[in-house]
Design an enzyme around this catalytic site. Structure first.
Site, PDB file in Angstrom:
ATOM      1  N   ARG A  51       0.853  -1.195   0.000  1.00  0.00           N
ATOM      2  CA  ARG A  51       0.000   0.000   0.000  1.00  0.00           C
ATOM      3  C   ARG A  51       0.886   1.242   0.000  1.00  0.00           C
ATOM      4  O   ARG A  51       0.619   2.215  -0.678  1.00  0.00           O
ATOM      5  CB  ARG A  51      -0.945   0.017   1.214  1.00  0.00           C
ATOM      6  CG  ARG A  51      -1.775   1.269   1.226  1.00  0.00           C
ATOM      7  CD  ARG A  51      -2.887   1.405   2.284  1.00  0.00           C
ATOM      8  NE  ARG A  51      -3.085   0.314   3.178  1.00  0.00           N
ATOM      9  CZ  ARG A  51      -2.511   0.232   4.396  1.00  0.00           C
ATOM     10  NH1 ARG A  51      -1.712   1.183   4.847  1.00  0.00           N
ATOM     11  NH2 ARG A  51      -2.752  -0.804   5.165  1.00  0.00           N
ATOM     12  N   TYR A 103     -14.632  20.224 -13.468  1.00  0.00           N
ATOM     13  CA  TYR A 103     -15.034  18.838 -13.707  1.00  0.00           C
ATOM     14  C   TYR A 103     -16.179  18.491 -12.735  1.00  0.00           C
ATOM     15  O   TYR A 103     -16.087  18.811 -11.545  1.00  0.00           O
ATOM     16  CB  TYR A 103     -13.826  17.929 -13.472  1.00  0.00           C
ATOM     17  CG  TYR A 103     -14.152  16.478 -13.536  1.00  0.00           C
ATOM     18  CD1 TYR A 103     -14.553  15.888 -14.729  1.00  0.00           C
ATOM     19  CD2 TYR A 103     -14.085  15.679 -12.401  1.00  0.00           C
ATOM     20  CE1 TYR A 103     -14.866  14.549 -14.792  1.00  0.00           C
ATOM     21  CE2 TYR A 103     -14.396  14.335 -12.452  1.00  0.00           C
ATOM     22  CZ  TYR A 103     -14.779  13.777 -13.655  1.00  0.00           C
ATOM     23  OH  TYR A 103     -15.098  12.448 -13.703  1.00  0.00           O
ATOM     24  N   ASP A 175      -5.345  21.493 -11.421  1.00  0.00           N
ATOM     25  CA  ASP A 175      -5.762  20.288 -12.142  1.00  0.00           C
ATOM     26  C   ASP A 175      -5.299  20.460 -13.589  1.00  0.00           C
ATOM     27  O   ASP A 175      -5.860  21.249 -14.344  1.00  0.00           O
ATOM     28  CB  ASP A 175      -7.287  20.137 -12.043  1.00  0.00           C
ATOM     29  CG  ASP A 175      -7.809  18.863 -12.731  1.00  0.00           C
ATOM     30  OD1 ASP A 175      -7.103  18.315 -13.594  1.00  0.00           O
ATOM     31  OD2 ASP A 175      -8.946  18.449 -12.406  1.00  0.00           O
ATOM     32  N   LYS A 200      -6.700  10.054 -18.307  1.00  0.00           N
ATOM     33  CA  LYS A 200      -6.932  10.762 -19.564  1.00  0.00           C
ATOM     34  C   LYS A 200      -5.669  10.720 -20.439  1.00  0.00           C
ATOM     35  O   LYS A 200      -5.289   9.671 -20.895  1.00  0.00           O
ATOM     36  CB  LYS A 200      -7.418  12.178 -19.252  1.00  0.00           C
ATOM     37  CG  LYS A 200      -8.482  12.242 -18.128  1.00  0.00           C
ATOM     38  CD  LYS A 200      -9.796  11.589 -18.490  1.00  0.00           C
ATOM     39  CE  LYS A 200     -10.765  11.421 -17.327  1.00  0.00           C
ATOM     40  NZ  LYS A 200     -11.047  12.586 -16.509  1.00  0.00           N
TER      41      LYS A 200
HETATM   42  C1  LIG Z   1     -11.616  12.882 -15.254  1.00  0.00           C
HETATM   43  C2  LIG Z   1     -11.238  14.101 -14.522  1.00  0.00           C
HETATM   44  C3  LIG Z   1     -11.052  14.091 -13.137  1.00  0.00           C
HETATM   45  C4  LIG Z   1     -11.304  12.866 -12.305  1.00  0.00           C
HETATM   46  O1  LIG Z   1     -10.387  11.835 -12.577  1.00  0.00           O
HETATM   47  P1  LIG Z   1     -10.750  10.274 -12.465  1.00  0.00           P
HETATM   48  O2  LIG Z   1      -9.481   9.615 -12.906  1.00  0.00           O
HETATM   49  O3  LIG Z   1     -11.900  10.025 -13.365  1.00  0.00           O
HETATM   50  O4  LIG Z   1     -11.092  10.001 -11.041  1.00  0.00           O
HETATM   51  C5  LIG Z   1     -10.662  15.279 -12.527  1.00  0.00           C
HETATM   52  N1  LIG Z   1     -10.465  16.406 -13.247  1.00  0.00           N
HETATM   53  C6  LIG Z   1     -10.627  16.440 -14.575  1.00  0.00           C
HETATM   54  C7  LIG Z   1     -10.393  17.722 -15.304  1.00  0.00           C
HETATM   55  C8  LIG Z   1     -11.029  15.307 -15.263  1.00  0.00           C
HETATM   56  O5  LIG Z   1     -11.220  15.360 -16.585  1.00  0.00           O
END
Ligand SMILES: *Cc1c(COP(=O)(O)O)cnc(C)c1O
Length: 384
Positions: A51, A103, A175, A200
């Site tokens: 972990r 998001y 982000d 992504k």
């Molecule tokens: C998809 C996304 C998230 C969340 O990420 P996950 O991997 O789906 O938990 C956060 N911020 C943005 C801009 C995203 O596109």
């Protein structure tokens, strides 16, 4: 060659990765193990329990840190898991300033999970830094910025956010999911923490869910790693390996995402049925100059509306593509189309999302790396 002297494309392939000491295998093995044998109690080779640490994950964390120009990386089991760790740095009574176009999952976590714990979130239009300055008070601890924003591609000036954060002794987290480290490196613009939904562009092949945080400060790293190890949102070694493999082509994929994105945006601009287009590469985008300053190129994320559209006609359009797939998520090699109001942003109340431009007729494209001629032909037939 020392890693810090490598260019981006070389780091993407080599950073954090060394031939396996036991066999010379060039690819970092998938260390599919939950524990590590100790010589005597407490005497181990730096790995105690998985972990906390796993060598496949460590290779990926070092690689992602290098790509963001940061000292430390920590991977989590999802993007939301990584954001959750950042919010856990706060205490009841603390306040956060964030954007009014976020998001959907971020908005949901802030309002549904953390507001009941006594953390207050201010959702402001961050395109104008003045709105952020005005929202700062003695309880503010964190600025959470997403840029470009999802789905209306607002551009937030990271250096301006950093100035406000530093003047008020706040943390700035960015982000960076939409830009990927190829297009934008927030730490170099003064951010304290960079967050990625690795799911992504970094993973890039729509086969992994993962998140990451990258930072320079040792103490912040220690605190966030403590949260990972205590709360347990760690990703597994197989997923870490898939992302290590995906990241090797990040620079190549991003070049094509940007090229295709530009072609698609230009095509939409000339189409008589298309109304608004949201893409930071257009010179009339409100923060185009800032995008130009802080990003290397403008990416493959584009949103648009069509003229005289109803929810019904928008649904019909969204379902009529043959190469673009109707799906949540983004940043993979395949092109996707999404209806934010009912899909990614369904958890945001209608009045709130419409204020930010997420109207029923808005569609969002994640332009993939297919042949551009096929993508344009698909848009043409769908919009016909
Ligand atoms: C998809 C996304 C998230 C969340 O990420 P996950 O991997 O789906 O938990 C956060 N911020 C943005 C801009 C995203 O596109």
């Amino acid at each position: 060659m020392e890693e810090k002297n490598m260019k981006f494309g070389t780091k993407a392939i080599h950073a954090g990765q060394h031939p396996d000491p036991s066999t010379g295998a060039i690819m970092t093995p998938i260390y599919q193990t939950s524990t590590y044998v100790q010589e005597s109690p407490g005497k181990n080779k730096g790995y105690g329990y998985a972990r906390g640490k796993n060598p496949t994950r460590v290779a990926l964390e070092d690689c992602l840190a290098a790509l963001e120009g940061g000292k430390h990386g920590i991977c989590f089991s999802s993007g939301m898991g990584s954001m959750d760790a950042v919010v856990k740095l706060l205490k009841p009574g603390d306040e956060v300033i964030t954007g009014d176009d976020l998001y959907g999952g971020s908005y949901r976590m802030f309002t549904k999970i953390y507001e009941p714990f006594g953390i207050k979130f201010h959702f402001v239009n961050m395109c104008d830094p003045e709105n952020v300055s005005k929202a700062v008070n003695k309880n503010t601890k964190l600025i959470w910025a997403e840029t470009p924003t999802n789905p209306t591609m607002q551009i937030i000036d990271i250096a301006a956010m950093s100035k406000i954060a530093k003047a008020n002794n706040l943390l700035l987290a960015v982000d960076n999911t939409f830009a990927s480290p190829y297009l934008q490196n927030p730490l170099s613009l003064g951010a304290d923490i960079v967050m990625h939904s690795v799911t992504k562009y970094l993973g890039g092949h729509s086969d992994v869910v993962m998140g990451a945080l990258i930072m320079n400060d040792d103490k912040l790293h220690e605190q966030l790693y403590f949260i990972l190890n205590s709360c347990g949102a760690n990703p597994g070694p197989m997923d870490s390996w898939l992302v290590l493999r995906g990241v090797k082509t990040l620079h190549l994929r991003m070049e094509r995402h940007c090229y295709n994105g530009r072609k698609v945006a230009e095509f939409l601009k000339t189409h008589p049925k298309v109304d608004k287009i949201y893409w930071p590469g257009f010179t009339d985008h409100p923060n185009h100059e800032i995008a130009k300053k802080q990003m290397k190129d403008f990416g493959g994320m584009i949103s648009f509306t069509t003229k005289n559209a109803t929810l019904e006609s928008t649904f019909k359009l969204a379902s009529s593509f043959k190469v673009f797939s109707l799906a949540e998520s983004l940043g993979g090699v395949e092109s996707l189309i999404n209806h934010p109001a009912t899909m990614t942003h369904a958890s945001i109340p209608k009045t709130e999302r419409e204020k930010a431009g997420v109207v029923d007729s808005l569609l969002r494209l994640s332009v993939g790396v297919e042949d551009i001629d096929d993508l344009i032909a698909d848009l043409k037939q769908a919009l016909a």
